[in-house]
Scaffold this active site. Structure first.
Site, mmCIF file in Angstrom:
data_model
loop_
_atom_site.group_PDB
_atom_site.id
_atom_site.type_symbol
_atom_site.label_atom_id
_atom_site.label_comp_id
_atom_site.label_asym_id
_atom_site.label_seq_id
_atom_site.Cartn_x
_atom_site.Cartn_y
_atom_site.Cartn_z
ATOM 1 N N HIS A 56 0.842 -1.210 0.000
ATOM 2 C CA HIS A 56 0.000 0.000 0.000
ATOM 3 C C HIS A 56 0.872 1.253 0.000
ATOM 4 C CE1 HIS A 56 -2.822 -2.861 2.170
ATOM 5 N NE2 HIS A 56 -3.553 -2.467 1.136
ATOM 6 N N ARG A 64 -3.363 -10.324 4.075
ATOM 7 C CA ARG A 64 -3.675 -11.685 4.552
ATOM 8 C C ARG A 64 -2.423 -12.453 4.987
ATOM 9 N NH1 ARG A 64 -7.968 -11.195 0.694
ATOM 10 N NH2 ARG A 64 -9.960 -11.487 1.760
#
Ligand code: PAF
Length: 531
Positions: A53, A210
């Site tokens: 990100h 995840r």
């Protein structure tokens, strides 16, 4: 940095900013010395931010005056039996990371704020955006049939609320990226989708929120996914093009790893996502697998195209000469974008349209087709590429004084740039070219294998220009005048709204003050050969 949880607060702030209240943006996180246009960049996320990100945020920070990060764990993209409830929510950590990365606004609405029930997609009752089935039925869509309509719906909502100029998505989610690119095209949404590279751990594992689910024993095993893709890529590099062979290579690697449960491995067209039998130009090799209770995805783009060199830099840095000579030395197409803008200018002049009549020019350009042809005296290996527009050879005509006088008026029009960027990218599909301009590495070919920013000090460029004018017997300007006009041109180029001039992400800055043209050419040719 501001954090907004409601749509009215966010839109009020953005409206104030867009109506000219630029002081709203914190000058500390957003230094004015960084060249940026006035645009708003959006990085949509579901939080649990990681380096992947942050690389999107960094790219958004480079391109925009305002960076918005949305954090929303979207119920619409999870089904009843999926991991929505355990999806990590480290809001305070995310806030700090955004602050450090120079984000201006976090938008973190609740499901209610976005008019969505806080429940799995099957139980939500809302108007949905349904992407074409051909894009959603394969790969992850097979086991997650509600996922992509859920993503498309929330992304459309975010685009509507925030109205970003650009939105940033990672290539790790290749199917999501293809679907969003299609969504933007099909619904004519006025936003530019910027794909960003996958960020990996040292052992190759693609970063994902995840990955946090992986236990300490599972974590080292997870790199097997990337290693299996890599093994197929090695075969591809040796010339293998058959899907069956490449896919089997991945499978046979993973068969040796009983802890990995393969969900799928497919080779598809990267844009249409249709399965392909052999790779003609490009293929997306994508994989999904389970490791314990964690579902992981990854992919590699396999492409046969020859590499692209993008050369940007300010006026007077010797770009044209260097590019022409690099193209010749490596036998690549010289994509002379300056000549393309000149060709379009010539066409506008022929059509007797006012140079400032932007809508008519936009219409005219929409129907323009530019071609490059080998030089007439190719046998001797000399001469310039010939350029044509709509069937007219304009190689000579575009060098006229009239075209020179009008080209910057035409080149500064956003519709013209947009249309020509598309054509330039079409030339790039096959690779094997060297492109020169002001936004080749930043905008037109952000994936170019070699991105060079060719520059020299203002004094040196003024000196070179002075010598050039002298050698051509043209009227000489005083050195200090030349320096002044070059510095002014730099300022305009690097602060303009459309495609400001700057070093591309991953680009190499090459200051040429102490080098001869031969040395610069040799250096670039060597870099290309090492690719
Ligand atoms: O990639 C993600 O994190 C999500 O799918 C997105 C794009 C933020 C939509 O919820």
């Amino acid at each position: 940095m501001r954090l907004f949880k409601t749509i009215p607060a966010l839109t009020c702030y953005l409206e104030l900013y867009r109506s000219g209240n630029q002081d709203l943006i914190d000058p500390v996180t957003n230094p004015t010395s960084v060249p940026m246009d006035g645009g708003v960049g959006l990085v949509p996320t579901m939080g649990a931010l990681h380096q992947g990100h942050l690389s999107l945020i960094r790219q958004a920070r480079r391109d925009n005056r305002v960076v918005v990060v949305s954090i929303f764990v979207n119920p619409l993209q999870f089904s009843v039996n999926e991991d929505r409830d355990r999806y990590p929510h480290p809001m305070e950590g995310d806030r700090q990371l955004c602050q450090q990365a120079g984000v201006d606004i976090i938008f973190a609405p609740s499901p209610e704020e976005l008019g969505i029930q806080d429940a799995p997609s099957e139980l939500c009752d809302i108007t949905m955006v349904i992407p074409p089935q051909e894009l959603t039925r394969g790969l992850c869509g097979r086991s997650r049939p509600n996922h992509f309509p859920g993503v498309a719906t929330i992304v459309t909502k975010l685009f509507q609320i925030i109205q970003p100029d650009r939105a940033y998505f990672g290539r790790k989610d290749a199917q999501q990226l293809a679907i969003i690119q299609r969504l933007v095209m099909d619904l004519n949404l006025p936003v530019e989708v910027i794909p960003c590279p996958t960020i990996r751990e040292v052992d190759g594992l693609a970063l994902s929120s995840r990955n946090q689910y992986l236990s300490a024993t599972e974590r080292p095993m997870a790199s097997a996914l990337y290693q299996s893709l890599n093994a197929a890529e090695e075969l591809f590099k040796k010339g293998e093009r058959s899907t069956q062979v490449l896919v089997n290579q991945v499978k046979s690697q993973l068969e040796e790893k009983p802890f990995i449960q393969l969900e799928y491995v497919e080779l598809v067209d990267p844009d249409q996502l249709k399965p392909i039998k052999t790779i003609q130009n490009r293929g997306l090799l994508a994989i999904a697998a389970h490791l314990g209770s964690t579902r992981l995805i990854d992919n590699l783009l396999l492409q046969t195209r020859q590499p692209i060199i993008a050369i940007d830099g300010p006026a007077g840095a010797g770009k044209s000469t260097v590019t022409r000579r690099v193209a010749k030395a490596l036998n690549l197409l010289h994509l002379d974008t300056g000549a393309m803008y000149r060709a379009v200018t010539w066409w506008v002049m022929q059509s007797q349209v006012e140079m400032t009549d932007q809508p008519t020019i936009a219409e005219l350009i929409h129907h323009c087709e530019i071609e490059f042809h080998p030089p007439l005296n190719q046998l001797e290996g000399e001469g310039e590429m010939r350029i044509g527009i709509n069937g007219h050879d304009v190689t000579q005509a575009i060098r006229s004084r009239e075209v020179t006088a009008n080209v910057s008026t035409i080149a500064s029009q956003p519709a013209v740039r947009k249309a020509l960027v598309k054509q330039q990218q079409r030339f790039g599909e096959q690779g094997g070219l060297v492109a020169e301009g002001r936004d080749m590495g930043t905008h037109v070919f952000p994936d170019a294998e070699l991105k060079i920013f060719l520059t020299a000090s203002v004094a040196e460029r003024a000196r070179r220009r002075h010598a050039d004018l002298l050698s051509r017997g043209q009227p000489i300007q005083h050195l200090s005048e030349l320096e002044h006009s070059i510095a002014e041109r730099d300022r305009q180029d690097s602060t303009r709204r459309v495609s400001p001039l700057r070093l591309a992400a991953g680009g190499i800055e090459f200051i040429t003050d102490d080098y001869t043209i031969d040395q610069v050419v040799e250096k670039i040719v060597n870099l290309y050969r090492q690719l």
